[in-house]
Design a protein around this motif. Structure first.
Motif, PDB file in Angstrom:
ATOM      1  N   GLN A 608      36.241  46.097  45.420  1.00 54.57           N
ATOM      2  CA  GLN A 608      37.807  45.557  44.741  1.00 54.57           C
ATOM      3  C   GLN A 608      37.260  44.220  44.023  1.00 54.57           C
ATOM      4  O   GLN A 608      37.770  43.979  43.032  1.00 54.57           O
ATOM      5  N   GLU A 609      36.215  43.556  44.447  1.00 50.93           N
ATOM      6  CA  GLU A 609      35.749  42.242  43.833  1.00 50.93           C
ATOM      7  C   GLU A 609      35.277  42.317  42.382  1.00 50.93           C
ATOM      8  O   GLU A 609      34.861  41.385  41.911  1.00 50.93           O
ATOM      9  N   HIS A 610      34.696  43.632  42.296  1.00 51.89           N
ATOM     10  CA  HIS A 610      33.619  43.790  40.993  1.00 51.89           C
ATOM     11  C   HIS A 610      34.620  43.280  39.804  1.00 51.89           C
ATOM     12  O   HIS A 610      35.744  43.896  39.623  1.00 51.89           O
ATOM     13  N   PRO A 611      34.148  42.612  38.920  1.00 49.79           N
ATOM     14  CA  PRO A 611      34.946  42.001  37.810  1.00 49.79           C
ATOM     15  C   PRO A 611      35.529  43.290  36.967  1.00 49.79           C
ATOM     16  O   PRO A 611      36.739  43.120  36.782  1.00 49.79           O
ATOM     17  N   GLN A 612      34.791  44.342  36.974  1.00 52.83           N
ATOM     18  CA  GLN A 612      35.222  45.658  36.067  1.00 52.83           C
ATOM     19  C   GLN A 612      36.529  46.135  37.065  1.00 52.83           C
ATOM     20  O   GLN A 612      37.579  46.555  36.317  1.00 52.83           O
ATOM     21  N   MET A 613      36.052  46.484  38.148  1.00 55.03           N
ATOM     22  CA  MET A 613      37.075  47.044  39.013  1.00 55.03           C
ATOM     23  C   MET A 613      38.313  46.157  39.032  1.00 55.03           C
ATOM     24  O   MET A 613      39.642  46.751  39.085  1.00 55.03           O
ATOM     25  N   GLU A 614      38.296  44.975  39.307  1.00 57.43           N
ATOM     26  CA  GLU A 614      39.388  44.175  39.071  1.00 57.43           C
ATOM     27  C   GLU A 614      40.384  44.240  37.926  1.00 57.43           C
ATOM     28  O   GLU A 614      41.460  44.207  37.880  1.00 57.43           O
ATOM     29  N   GLU A 615      39.609  44.361  36.798  1.00 57.48           N
ATOM     30  CA  GLU A 615      40.425  44.862  35.726  1.00 57.48           C
ATOM     31  C   GLU A 615      41.083  45.991  35.773  1.00 57.48           C
ATOM     32  O   GLU A 615      42.312  46.144  35.313  1.00 57.48           O
ATOM     33  N   LEU A 616      40.326  47.145  36.210  1.00 56.77           N
ATOM     34  CA  LEU A 616      40.750  48.225  36.145  1.00 56.77           C
ATOM     35  C   LEU A 616      42.194  48.392  36.917  1.00 56.77           C
ATOM     36  O   LEU A 616      43.115  48.935  36.976  1.00 56.77           O
ATOM     37  N   LEU A 617      41.971  47.843  38.306  1.00 55.86           N
ATOM     38  CA  LEU A 617      43.202  47.658  39.156  1.00 55.86           C
ATOM     39  C   LEU A 617      44.534  47.279  38.719  1.00 55.86           C
ATOM     40  O   LEU A 617      45.486  47.652  39.366  1.00 55.86           O
ATOM     41  N   LYS A 618      44.306  46.430  37.567  1.00 64.23           N
ATOM     42  CA  LYS A 618      45.794  46.078  36.843  1.00 64.23           C
ATOM     43  C   LYS A 618      46.321  47.306  36.459  1.00 64.23           C
ATOM     44  O   LYS A 618      47.498  47.207  35.949  1.00 64.23           O
ATOM     45  N   GLY A 619      45.708  48.306  36.157  1.00 59.87           N
ATOM     46  CA  GLY A 619      46.050  49.431  35.630  1.00 59.87           C
ATOM     47  C   GLY A 619      46.704  49.415  34.184  1.00 59.87           C
ATOM     48  O   GLY A 619      47.288  50.248  33.562  1.00 59.87           O
ATOM     49  N   ASP A 620      45.725  48.561  33.576  1.00 61.98           N
ATOM     50  CA  ASP A 620      46.207  48.385  32.019  1.00 61.98           C
ATOM     51  C   ASP A 620      45.074  48.693  31.271  1.00 61.98           C
ATOM     52  O   ASP A 620      43.963  48.114  31.004  1.00 61.98           O
ATOM     53  N   TYR A 621      44.727  49.866  30.819  1.00 58.34           N
ATOM     54  CA  TYR A 621      43.595  50.401  30.081  1.00 58.34           C
ATOM     55  C   TYR A 621      43.291  49.360  28.937  1.00 58.34           C
ATOM     56  O   TYR A 621      42.254  49.293  28.694  1.00 58.34           O
ATOM     57  N   GLU A 622      44.670  49.116  28.171  1.00 58.00           N
ATOM     58  CA  GLU A 622      44.279  48.357  27.090  1.00 58.00           C
ATOM     59  C   GLU A 622      43.608  47.081  27.093  1.00 58.00           C
ATOM     60  O   GLU A 622      42.726  46.720  26.312  1.00 58.00           O
ATOM     61  N   SER A 623      43.842  46.191  28.194  1.00 57.75           N
ATOM     62  CA  SER A 623      43.355  44.953  28.174  1.00 57.75           C
ATOM     63  C   SER A 623      41.919  45.160  29.006  1.00 57.75           C
ATOM     64  O   SER A 623      40.987  44.336  28.456  1.00 57.75           O
ATOM     65  N   PHE A 624      41.544  46.403  29.625  1.00 54.68           N
ATOM     66  CA  PHE A 624      40.171  46.547  30.365  1.00 54.68           C
ATOM     67  C   PHE A 624      39.416  46.902  28.973  1.00 54.68           C
ATOM     68  O   PHE A 624      38.190  46.413  28.927  1.00 54.68           O
ATOM     69  N   VAL A 625      40.024  47.670  28.121  1.00 55.12           N
ATOM     70  CA  VAL A 625      39.101  48.254  26.839  1.00 55.12           C
ATOM     71  C   VAL A 625      38.858  47.080  25.636  1.00 55.12           C
ATOM     72  O   VAL A 625      37.669  46.937  25.391  1.00 55.12           O
ATOM     73  N   LYS A 626      39.726  46.197  25.899  1.00 55.09           N
ATOM     74  CA  LYS A 626      39.477  44.751  24.851  1.00 55.09           C
ATOM     75  C   LYS A 626      38.431  44.198  25.805  1.00 55.09           C
ATOM     76  O   LYS A 626      37.514  43.574  24.810  1.00 55.09           O
ATOM     77  N   LYS A 627      38.056  44.269  26.659  1.00 55.51           N
ATOM     78  CA  LYS A 627      36.893  43.401  27.526  1.00 55.51           C
ATOM     79  C   LYS A 627      35.754  44.090  27.045  1.00 55.51           C
ATOM     80  O   LYS A 627      34.861  43.569  26.592  1.00 55.51           O
ATOM     81  N   ILE A 628      35.737  45.466  27.189  1.00 61.65           N
ATOM     82  CA  ILE A 628      34.411  46.291  27.011  1.00 61.65           C
ATOM     83  C   ILE A 628      34.125  46.133  25.379  1.00 61.65           C
ATOM     84  O   ILE A 628      32.968  45.977  25.090  1.00 61.65           O
TER      85      ILE A 628
END
Ligand code: ADP
Ligand code: ZN
Ligand code: ZN
Length: 719
Positions: A608-628
């Motif tokens: 749960q604490e992995h930074p990528q997982m945290e981002e994913l858990l927000k359920g927001d693909y767009e902001s996750f992808v912006k990070k990538i």
């Protein structure tokens, strides 16, 4: 000695030699002009070695390296007009060049088998039956004891003429034969004419919501343009495809639609067939050779107006191309990873540009490459932010596996949520991207594990079939009773696959229907359809499966999605790993609450604490992808640079490595490595040993695509 002659052709023949062969077209064997000439794109029968083979003319020339007297004449010209139209031929040329593959092999590998064998195109005309003049002479008694004949007679009287296929489907052939014997019916052959423009629709289009109308109005079908239709699952992308196709049909054009997997999503095909009154063909791996040739021919001649297909359908010739659609454009299945390697999505964009038509790339989880192309202004970004109709986005919750025990991969909280869903009369979808019963078998006594002899991988336990199977090379054996290491009986399956979780859920919910969907359960024809029928009946049930369940399905009564193992992939060594996980999780969760009932997503994770997982858990693909995208920009990985991978395979790891070292030496010595090019390797590939072959690789990164292509050209000649 080089020789000149006006009638030399370069022919691709099926051979492993990866090159073209010159032949001459004998004087007088061609017609002077128009049809019947040995043109590029026509097939010829030629003598190759001692055999006669079917070849394809790739170029016409007046020059050959070989003595003209030694060139063999062709035996026969097989097509009077080119099989591959010139615009498509250009696409092959481009692809052969870009993907560094011999054009002849590229052409052959995508041609329907029967054409490769030299068969002609099927006759598309249809036989129609109608009544003869004699019809007015008959009285009622003729059919007194022949109701079948009477029915057929009445139908023909009413309709004028009826296609043979309908008679076969609805009436008896013997009734037809009887009528023919009485001289009452006759048949004619007709080629099916164009569609009626006033009668394209079988079903009215849905009135679009605001964002849908905006998107549709932005699509200009008069010229080349690439649109990225970026809409959350259920936002109504398919409805936009349908309405855009409607426009193309009204211009008298054809639409080519690629989808990742047709047999898995019969619903998509159905939606197209329900909407339109025009001939539709599908092209996918499940067709017989004959069916494939027929569909291909209908696309080529324009008899089919909508062509639905998987990856390789991008090479289908079209008579009047008007629109290309790539559904789920991020899907990996658009990449051909063996033989003639290509990306059907990328080729589709090139094709659309050459044909000067519009192309729509649709996805709820667009690829980084496509988003980047929007940023660069190459693609137009059309966004559908909300679900169409009344459905809303699902709620997310996380289960921390560090503090909760699981059985067969299912935590107690997940089990409870499933139970509530079922007792509310809804359906639950359980996602586990691993088929089989368990990914490994281990001896508790001595630690022995069952490994594949040909691959660096464990054998997966398939309990229902009593087999251990390698998922990489298909090697299989029976499950042993005794440990081959220490003869103990302490062999236990570890970890879980869909089969195991299914078994457990069946124990917990003995009265509920459980439908498993993975490559094993859907092997039988019609299996997927049966799943749909149950799911669509609306009865409470549990769907459990692999990523096959994530792809573009529409299950209106699913309100709960449980992702059993969200972690696999997060730690992948591939730079695309995190993008893939984000896409998969977003796609799966998009199956929840697609209609009026609100949806819920449960995600089980250890990290749960992995930074990528945290981002994913927000359920927001767009902001996750912006990070990538930011990460990729800072590390200069694709699409911020270009990459070529050189992989060497041999039966010996050192040999693979040494070979790559010698390639690098060559490149260094011949000064083909430009400044600023980054080289990684030689390194063993992710799974070094696969199917008994040892794979090593070198990757070249550069900001210049051209310098990589130069490098590849030089390597080709060196190799
Ligand atoms: P997507 O392809 O983006 O997943 P679909 O086109 O399958 O979305 O639409 C999801 C659901 O919403 C379908 O049941 C569809 O019939 C419905 N739908 C789509 N557009 C509309 C609309 N404008 N009004 C009402 N329902 C719609
Ligand atoms: Zn043992
Ligand atoms: Zn194997």
């Amino acid at each position: 000695m080089a020789e000149y002659s006006p009638n030399i052709i370069r022919v691709a023949v099926p051979s492993p030699l990866r090159r073209l062969f010159d032949y001459v077209v004998p004087q007088g064997s061609e017609q002077k002009d128009g049809d019947g000439r040995a043109d590029v794109g026509c097939r010829v029968a030629v003598t190759f070695g001692r055999q006669e083979v079917v070849g394809l003319i790739v170029a016409k020339t007046n020059y050959s390296d070989i003595d003209i007297d030694k060139l063999k004449p062709i035996n026969k010209l097989l097509d009077s007009v080119p099989l591959i139209p010139s615009s498509l031929f250009e696409l092959f040329n481009w692809a052969a060049n870009y993907y560094q593959f011999p054009i002849g092999d590229a052409l052959f590998s995508t041609l329907p088998t029967l054409l490769r064998r030299g068969e002609g195109l099927p006759d598309l005309s249809t036989r129609y039956w109608q009544l003869t003049e004699k019809k007015s002479q008959i009285n009622d008694e003729v059919f007194a004891r022949a109701p079948n004949q009477q029915a057929l007679f009445d139908r023909l009287k009413e309709n004028g003429s009826v296609p043979d296929s309908i008679i076969s489907a609805e009436f008896s052939r013997s009734a037809l034969a009887a009528l023919e014997k009485k001289g009452l019916v006759e048949s004619t052959l007709r080629s099916d004419e164009g569609i009626e423009l006033t009668n394209i629709l079988k079903q009215d289009p849905l009135p679009l919501n605001d964002s849908q109308s905006r998107a549709l109005n932005n699509i200009d079908q008069h010229r080349f343009n690439c649109y990225l239709l970026d809409g959350v699952t259920g936002s109504g992308k398919t409805e936009i495809y349908l309405q855009a196709i409607d426009t193309a049909l009204r211009y008298g054009r054809q639409a080519l639609v690629l989808i990742p997997e047709i047999s898995l999503t019969p619903q998509t095909e159905e939606r197209f067939r329900d909407r339109f009154n025009v001939p539709i063909v599908t092209l996918h791996s499940g067709l017989t050779d004959k069916q494939r040739l027929l569909a291909w021919t209908k696309a080529k001649t324009g008899a089919a107006k909508i062509i639905l297909g998987t990856r390789s359908a991008i090479f289908t010739p079209l008579c009047d191309p008007g629109l290309i659609i790539i559904d789920e454009e991020h899907d990996q299945s658009y990449k051909q990873q063996e033989g003639f390697r290509y990306s059907a999505r990328d080729l589709a964009v090139i094709r659309a540009r050459r044909e000067e038509i519009a192309i729509i790339l649709g996805s709820a989880t667009p690829s980084i490459e496509s988003l980047r192309n929007c940023d660069l202004g190459r693609y137009k970004h059309l966004v559908l932010a909300d679900r169409a109709g009344s459905a809303v986005q699902p709620d997310w919750s996380v289960i921390d596996l560090k503090s909760e025990q699981c059985e067969a991969g299912v935590s107690a909280s997940t089990l409870l949520a499933i139970e509530q869903t079922i007792s509310n009369g809804h359906q639950a979808l359980v996602f586990l991207n691993r088929r089989g019963f368990a990914p490994a078998i281990i001896c508790r006594q001595c630690g022995w594990t069952a490994d594949c002899r040909s691959c660096d991988s464990r054998l997966t336990v398939h309990r229902a079939r009593n087999r251990l199977i390698c998922h990489h090379c298909e090697y299989q054996q029976r499950i042993p009773h005794l440990c081959p290491g220490c003869q103990s009986q302490q062999l236990v399956p570890v970890g879980e696959g869909t089969e195991r979780s299914e078994e457990y859920l069946a124990k917990c919910f003995p009265t509920t229907k459980i439908l498993r969907v993975d490559r094993d359960s859907t092997r039988k024809k019609g299996a997927m359809k049966a799943v749909y029928d149950t799911a669509n009946s609306g009865e409470p049930c549990i769907l459990i499966g692999t990523q096959m369940l994530a792809k573009g399905h529409h299950f209106p009564d699913v309100t709960l999605v449980a992702i059993l193992d969200a972690d696999s992939g997060i730690f992948s060594a591939d730079f695309r790993g995190s993008e893939r996980v984000a896409q998969l999780i977003t796609q799966v969760s998009g199956r929840a609450g697609r209609e009026k009932k609100p949806g819920k997503v449960i995600l089980q994770t250890y990290c749960q604490e992995h930074p990528q997982m945290e981002e994913l858990l927000k359920g927001d693909y767009e902001s996750f992808v912006k990070k990538i995208i930011k990460d990729r920009a800072s590390t200069k990985s694709p699409p911020f640079s270009f990459q070529i991978k050189l992989q060497a395979e041999s039966f010996n790891g050192l040999q693979s490595r040494d070979f790559l070292v010698s390639c690098l030496d060559y490149l260094n010595n011949s000064q083909h490595l430009s400044k600023g090019m980054k080289i990684i390797g030689p390194l063993p590939s992710l799974m070094e040993k696969k199917s008994g072959v040892y794979r090593w690789e070198v990757s070249f990164f550069s900001s210049s695509r051209k310098s990589l292509h130069n490098l590849a050209d030089h390597l080709q000649s060196y190799l």
